[in-house]
Design an enzyme around this catalytic site. Structure first.
Site, PDB file in Angstrom:
ATOM      1  N   ASP A  91     -16.603   5.458  14.407  1.00  0.00           N
ATOM      2  CA  ASP A  91     -15.376   5.425  13.615  1.00  0.00           C
ATOM      3  C   ASP A  91     -14.827   4.003  13.494  1.00  0.00           C
ATOM      4  OD1 ASP A  91     -13.084   5.888  12.234  1.00  0.00           O
ATOM      5  OD2 ASP A  91     -12.235   7.350  13.634  1.00  0.00           O
ATOM      6  N   GLU A  98       0.834  -1.214   0.000  1.00  0.00           N
ATOM      7  CA  GLU A  98       0.000   0.000   0.000  1.00  0.00           C
ATOM      8  C   GLU A  98       0.866   1.261   0.000  1.00  0.00           C
ATOM      9  OE1 GLU A  98      -1.234   1.810   3.366  1.00  0.00           O
ATOM     10  OE2 GLU A  98      -0.684   0.240   4.782  1.00  0.00           O
ATOM     11  N   LYS A 154      -3.792  -1.914  14.492  1.00  0.00           N
ATOM     12  CA  LYS A 154      -3.008  -0.946  15.250  1.00  0.00           C
ATOM     13  C   LYS A 154      -3.510  -0.874  16.686  1.00  0.00           C
ATOM     14  CE  LYS A 154      -2.259   1.963  11.224  1.00  0.00           C
ATOM     15  NZ  LYS A 154      -3.268   1.275  10.408  1.00  0.00           N
ATOM     16  N   VAL A 157      -5.335   0.441   3.068  1.00  0.00           N
ATOM     17  CA  VAL A 157      -5.484  -1.018   2.930  1.00  0.00           C
ATOM     18  C   VAL A 157      -6.735  -1.332   2.117  1.00  0.00           C
ATOM     19  CG1 VAL A 157      -6.032  -3.127   4.222  1.00  0.00           C
ATOM     20  CG2 VAL A 157      -4.179  -1.634   4.991  1.00  0.00           C
ATOM     21  N   LYS A 214      -5.012  11.075   1.228  1.00  0.00           N
ATOM     22  CA  LYS A 214      -5.185   9.691   1.686  1.00  0.00           C
ATOM     23  C   LYS A 214      -6.447   9.161   1.030  1.00  0.00           C
ATOM     24  CE  LYS A 214      -6.392   7.228   5.962  1.00  0.00           C
ATOM     25  NZ  LYS A 214      -6.516   7.330   7.424  1.00  0.00           N
ATOM     26  N   SER A 216     -12.716   1.688  10.550  1.00  0.00           N
ATOM     27  CA  SER A 216     -12.013   1.797   9.270  1.00  0.00           C
ATOM     28  C   SER A 216     -12.755   1.070   8.149  1.00  0.00           C
ATOM     29  CB  SER A 216     -10.611   1.211   9.403  1.00  0.00           C
ATOM     30  OG  SER A 216      -9.973   1.202   8.153  1.00  0.00           O
ATOM     31  N   ALA A 217     -12.728   1.680   6.970  1.00  0.00           N
ATOM     32  CA  ALA A 217     -13.282   1.018   5.770  1.00  0.00           C
ATOM     33  C   ALA A 217     -12.467  -0.227   5.418  1.00  0.00           C
ATOM     34  CB  ALA A 217     -13.308   1.987   4.598  1.00  0.00           C
ATOM     35  N   ASP A 218     -11.296  -0.397   6.058  1.00  0.00           N
ATOM     36  CA  ASP A 218     -10.516  -1.621   5.827  1.00  0.00           C
ATOM     37  C   ASP A 218     -11.370  -2.856   6.119  1.00  0.00           C
ATOM     38  OD1 ASP A 218      -8.383   0.052   5.343  1.00  0.00           O
ATOM     39  OD2 ASP A 218      -7.181  -0.584   7.065  1.00  0.00           O
TER      40      ASP A 218
HETATM   41  N1  PSU Z   1      -0.083   0.413   8.541  1.00  0.00           N
HETATM   42  C1  PSU Z   1       0.957   1.188   8.939  1.00  0.00           C
HETATM   43  N2  PSU Z   1       0.852   2.550   8.737  1.00  0.00           N
HETATM   44  C2  PSU Z   1      -0.262   3.125   8.148  1.00  0.00           C
HETATM   45  C3  PSU Z   1      -1.362   2.309   7.742  1.00  0.00           C
HETATM   46  C4  PSU Z   1      -1.208   0.950   7.968  1.00  0.00           C
HETATM   47  O1  PSU Z   1       1.956   0.671   9.459  1.00  0.00           O
HETATM   48  O2  PSU Z   1      -0.298   4.350   7.969  1.00  0.00           O
HETATM   49  C5  PSU Z   1      -2.598   2.935   7.085  1.00  0.00           C
HETATM   50  C6  PSU Z   1      -3.250   1.905   6.170  1.00  0.00           C
HETATM   51  O3  PSU Z   1      -3.273   2.457   4.869  1.00  0.00           O
HETATM   52  C7  PSU Z   1      -4.649   1.722   6.718  1.00  0.00           C
HETATM   53  C8  PSU Z   1      -4.919   3.077   7.279  1.00  0.00           C
HETATM   54  O4  PSU Z   1      -5.570   1.327   5.734  1.00  0.00           O
HETATM   55  O5  PSU Z   1      -3.681   3.360   7.942  1.00  0.00           O
HETATM   56  C9  PSU Z   1      -6.138   3.072   8.193  1.00  0.00           C
HETATM   57  O6  PSU Z   1      -6.732   4.314   8.185  1.00  0.00           O
HETATM   58  P1  PSU Z   1      -8.239   4.510   8.730  1.00  0.00           P
HETATM   59  O7  PSU Z   1      -8.175   4.132  10.176  1.00  0.00           O
HETATM   60  O8  PSU Z   1      -8.556   5.981   8.524  1.00  0.00           O
HETATM   61  O9  PSU Z   1      -9.100   3.627   7.901  1.00  0.00           O
HETATM   62 MN    MN Z   2     -11.856   6.330  10.449  1.00  0.00          MN
END
Ligand code: PSU
Ligand code: MN
Length: 301
Positions: A136, A23, A157, A104, A84, A138-140
């Protein structure tokens, strides 16, 4: 939406040789400049070293590119105006000619469209703490329920609500495999305190699970949870202290939406004396190495 394949990636896919998707949000919004360019290049080099073709995915001037060239990679990494891009942003970026790093969710979608079967990231997105009132998530997560590839991560995370995320993965019918452990990893830390039901020990076992998923006509990604080597993990007390302060700062500043994760990752880097960055990179390296082995096993290479 059209996808442009990098030359090397197009050749590898046509020859049924193993390809590993990577990614670019981790590059544009997860790591500090200019270290991010070095990491992006070193990552691709490690994949090639393993005999696998790297396909770093991102959007350049509205083009969804699977297999960015070195110049494109550098441009995304160094351009501060890069956005992003999650899945919902892709048509907007394509129509308006924007450039950005794919999350992701967006990367998995583009990788699958291109015919790539394995993808490595650092830490997966998931359910944020306080999601019961902020909504909140993630769309992941929903995207992985609909994208049949193998995704290697160091868990979700630890800035997230890990327990709630595991519950959502169950609801979304996304298989989770612990790599040589049943302790679910916590990204910056090797053990999140949660367990998973299944452990795998070889790339061939992961390949067999993916093949069985395909034979059953199921659509979810298979998640491989790979803990970072314990010697690289962040000190637990330092982690907890920095994270508590970071979460309070999110609240105080009213950080919302797609800014939450990059804000917290950056906060952790600045308040752990850079230690969280080293842990993040160690986790990422491990996931890239394992992803390359799984890609080779799936390709029968
Ligand atoms: N893994 C990492 N660093 C990052 C991410 C993942 O070590 O920055 C990113 C990925 O692209 C993941 C995003 O999809 O963080 C998640 O963001 P959000 O919580 O807004 O969906
Ligand atoms: Mn989010």
């Amino acid at each position: 939406m059209s996808i442009r394949l990098g030359t090397e990636v197009a050749r590898a896919l046509a020859g049924h040789r193993p390809v590993l998707a990577l990614e670019s949000t981790i590059i544009t919004h997860g790591l500090p400049r200019p270290r991010n360019v070095e990491v992006a290049r070193a990552t691709e080099a490690a994949v090639r070293e393993a005999g696998v073709t790297p396909a770093t995915i991102g959007v350049v001037g509205g083009d969804c590119v699977v297999g960015l060239s070195d110049a494109e990679l550098e441009r995304l990494a160094l351009d501060e105006s890069c956005v992003k891009l999650s899945i919902r942003d892709l048509p907007i970026a394509a129509a308006l000619g924007l450039s950005g790093g794919t999350t992701v969710a967006a990367t998995a979608t583009l990788a699958h469209r291109a015919g790539i079967k394995v993808f490595s990231t650092g830490g997966l997105g998931g359910v944020h703490r306080g999601a019961s009132h902020t909504f909140d998530e993630s769309a992941d997560l929903p995207s992985l329920a609909a994208t049949p590839l193998v995704l290697v991560s160091a868990g979700v995370k630890s800035i997230l609500d890990v327990g709630a995320t595991l519950e959502r993965l169950e609801t979304l019918s996304i298989p989770v495999l612990g790599w040589r452990t049943r302790a679910y990893p916590g990204f910056y830390i090797a053990d999140s305190g949660f367990t998973v039901d299944y452990q795998v020990d070889t790339p061939e076992q992961v390949a067999a699970v993916a093949a069985a998923r395909d034979a059953l006509g199921l659509s979810a990604a298979v998640l491989v949870a790979n803990p970072l080597p314990p010697e690289h993990q962040l000190d637990r007390a330092l982690h907890d202290r920095a994270l508590a302060a970071g979460l309070a700062e999110v609240e105080a500043r009213g950080v919302r939406g797609h800014d939450v994760t990059p804000f917290l990752l950056d906060y952790m880097q600045r308040h752990t004396g850079g230690e969280s960055l080293e842990a993040n990179l160690a986790a990422y390296r491990g996931n890239v190495d394992l992803g390359a082995r799984i890609a080779a096993a799936i390709a029968g290479a």
